[in-house]
Design an enzyme around this catalytic site. Sequence first.
Site, PDB file in Angstrom:
ATOM      1  N   ASP A  20       0.869  -1.169   0.000  1.00 30.33           N
ATOM      2  CA  ASP A  20       0.000   0.000   0.000  1.00 30.33           C
ATOM      3  C   ASP A  20       0.913   1.228   0.000  1.00 30.33           C
ATOM      4  O   ASP A  20       2.117   1.126   0.249  1.00 30.33           O
ATOM      5  CB  ASP A  20      -0.891  -0.035   1.243  1.00 30.33           C
ATOM      6  CG  ASP A  20      -1.764   1.195   1.382  1.00 30.33           C
ATOM      7  OD1 ASP A  20      -2.359   1.617   0.380  1.00 30.33           O
ATOM      8  OD2 ASP A  20      -1.822   1.744   2.499  1.00 30.33           O
ATOM      9  N   ASP A  22      -0.275   5.151   0.896  1.00 27.30           N
ATOM     10  CA  ASP A  22      -0.612   6.169   1.900  1.00 27.30           C
ATOM     11  C   ASP A  22      -0.786   5.534   3.273  1.00 27.30           C
ATOM     12  O   ASP A  22      -1.603   4.638   3.456  1.00 27.30           O
ATOM     13  CB  ASP A  22      -1.893   6.900   1.503  1.00 27.30           C
ATOM     14  CG  ASP A  22      -1.758   7.578   0.146  1.00 27.30           C
ATOM     15  OD1 ASP A  22      -1.047   8.573   0.070  1.00 27.30           O
ATOM     16  OD2 ASP A  22      -2.353   7.075  -0.832  1.00 27.30           O
ATOM     17  N   THR A 230      15.930  16.439  29.485  1.00 27.82           N
ATOM     18  CA  THR A 230      16.238  16.298  28.063  1.00 27.82           C
ATOM     19  C   THR A 230      17.384  17.226  27.681  1.00 27.82           C
ATOM     20  O   THR A 230      17.588  18.270  28.296  1.00 27.82           O
ATOM     21  CB  THR A 230      15.006  16.615  27.197  1.00 27.82           C
ATOM     22  OG1 THR A 230      14.523  17.924  27.517  1.00 27.82           O
ATOM     23  CG2 THR A 230      13.912  15.598  27.449  1.00 27.82           C
ATOM     24  N   GLU A 282      14.168  16.769  21.141  1.00 26.21           N
ATOM     25  CA  GLU A 282      14.420  16.669  22.576  1.00 26.21           C
ATOM     26  C   GLU A 282      14.863  15.251  22.936  1.00 26.21           C
ATOM     27  O   GLU A 282      14.046  14.403  23.280  1.00 26.21           O
ATOM     28  CB  GLU A 282      13.168  17.061  23.359  1.00 26.21           C
ATOM     29  CG  GLU A 282      12.722  18.503  23.110  1.00 26.21           C
ATOM     30  CD  GLU A 282      11.509  18.895  23.933  1.00 26.21           C
ATOM     31  OE1 GLU A 282      11.603  18.830  25.177  1.00 26.21           O
ATOM     32  OE2 GLU A 282      10.480  19.248  23.333  1.00 26.21           O
ATOM     33  N   HIS A 287      20.745   7.948  31.138  1.00 27.95           N
ATOM     34  CA  HIS A 287      21.853   7.808  32.080  1.00 27.95           C
ATOM     35  C   HIS A 287      21.717   8.904  33.132  1.00 27.95           C
ATOM     36  O   HIS A 287      21.243  10.000  32.832  1.00 27.95           O
ATOM     37  CB  HIS A 287      23.192   7.954  31.334  1.00 27.95           C
ATOM     38  CG  HIS A 287      24.398   7.849  32.218  1.00 27.95           C
ATOM     39  ND1 HIS A 287      24.920   6.639  32.611  1.00 27.95           N
ATOM     40  CD2 HIS A 287      25.196   8.806  32.775  1.00 27.95           C
ATOM     41  CE1 HIS A 287      25.984   6.850  33.376  1.00 27.95           C
ATOM     42  NE2 HIS A 287      26.169   8.152  33.496  1.00 27.95           N
ATOM     43  N   TYR A 294      25.275  21.769  29.535  1.00 31.19           N
ATOM     44  CA  TYR A 294      24.954  22.816  28.575  1.00 31.19           C
ATOM     45  C   TYR A 294      26.239  23.291  27.887  1.00 31.19           C
ATOM     46  O   TYR A 294      27.273  23.486  28.525  1.00 31.19           O
ATOM     47  CB  TYR A 294      24.290  24.009  29.260  1.00 31.19           C
ATOM     48  CG  TYR A 294      22.924  23.708  29.823  1.00 31.19           C
ATOM     49  CD1 TYR A 294      21.904  23.242  29.007  1.00 31.19           C
ATOM     50  CD2 TYR A 294      22.657  23.887  31.178  1.00 31.19           C
ATOM     51  CE1 TYR A 294      20.652  22.955  29.525  1.00 31.19           C
ATOM     52  CE2 TYR A 294      21.404  23.612  31.710  1.00 31.19           C
ATOM     53  CZ  TYR A 294      20.409  23.146  30.869  1.00 31.19           C
ATOM     54  OH  TYR A 294      19.168  22.856  31.380  1.00 31.19           O
ATOM     55  N   ARG A 307       7.088   5.236  17.871  1.00 29.64           N
ATOM     56  CA  ARG A 307       5.653   5.516  17.691  1.00 29.64           C
ATOM     57  C   ARG A 307       5.459   6.921  17.155  1.00 29.64           C
ATOM     58  O   ARG A 307       6.381   7.748  17.205  1.00 29.64           O
ATOM     59  CB  ARG A 307       4.908   5.364  19.022  1.00 29.64           C
ATOM     60  CG  ARG A 307       5.359   6.355  20.087  1.00 29.64           C
ATOM     61  CD  ARG A 307       4.506   6.283  21.340  1.00 29.64           C
ATOM     62  NE  ARG A 307       4.999   7.153  22.404  1.00 29.64           N
ATOM     63  CZ  ARG A 307       4.689   8.440  22.529  1.00 29.64           C
ATOM     64  NH1 ARG A 307       3.891   9.010  21.638  1.00 29.64           N
ATOM     65  NH2 ARG A 307       5.171   9.162  23.531  1.00 29.64           N
TER      66      ARG A 307
END
Length: 354
Positions: A20, A22, A230, A282, A287, A294, A307
């Site tokens: 298929d 789409d 994050t 993000e 860990h 930063y 997902r």
Amino acid sequence: MAGSPASNCSNTLVDHVILDLDGTLIDTETLLDEVYAKIVWKYGKKWEWDGIGLIKRLGKRPLEVAASLVEDYELPCTADELLDETLSHVETMWSRAKALPGATRLLKHLRAHKIPIGLASNSPAKNIRSKLAYQPGWLESFKVIVAGDEVKEGKPSPEIYLEAAKLLKARPSSCLVIEDSPSVKQDRCQCRESSWHEGVGKALPIEPWYLGGPVIKGFGRGSKVLGIPTANLPTAALGSQLSQHVCGIYLGWAGLSNRGVYKMVMSVGWNPFFDNAAKTVEPWLLHDFPDDFYGEELRLIVVGYIRPEANFSSLELLIERIHEDAEIAKAALDLLPFSSYQDDKFLTTPLAKQ
């Protein structure tokens, strides 16, 4: 399905694949949702992103989809009028349709093993060619293409797949059909139906993509609101890469040149729960770090897809799902092919030296 033709061919060698388009290979649904939302809003209705009658529309031909929308949203127009208006918008949007995670990898795999591939889509032939034109190398991958306007009955009738098998000169029982719609009548198709989204360890292997940059301060919600620190990257410099990939949750490996290589799970998209104004990347490095990093250079190899991006009814459900994604990533990254990228030199060589 006991007694069905499909269930009696389990010992037949599969030597052809029929795909298929789409929702299976490319993400056109996102573009169509944009158009439907505008049209429905014009008539004073609110578009339901989770899909009023979505299951009814999956895999159907365009006019059938339009008729379903007119009925479900009680629109003051005919199905033909809605279809004409929809097509006037989407015909200029196919260049934005992205390959779904794993699609290019799947086609390369089938070509490498010389498996004849057919394409069977309910879309009109003209639209199929337009969509494929923006996916390099795809058009020549298909030995046959059967469109919805080239058969008497579209899906869920099996006619389009049987026609593809005929043009491939293959027995239906030797064809594997890969289809995202649950409505295809497999018991009459005589082909084997499957979903290639099952993947490895609850994740789907994809063509790896490499990105990196200095870690910057984000929205301040990762640690404070979610309890999930994050490492945000500047998206302005990653625009061309991000435009090639659908929004969703990915997994891969992260490298910090002065610290090491770590498993990571990553959100790419608009984070609908927080209603982001811009698309973000993000990554969550799986860990526990004793301090912030930063400004340090972070390199990522994205190797799998978990997902699609989703909204949640509560913060608690969002946090629960993020932790579930992390557990999937941790387990999957121990498996091949994901684990093979852990030692990639990209992760430990400064970007300036690449």
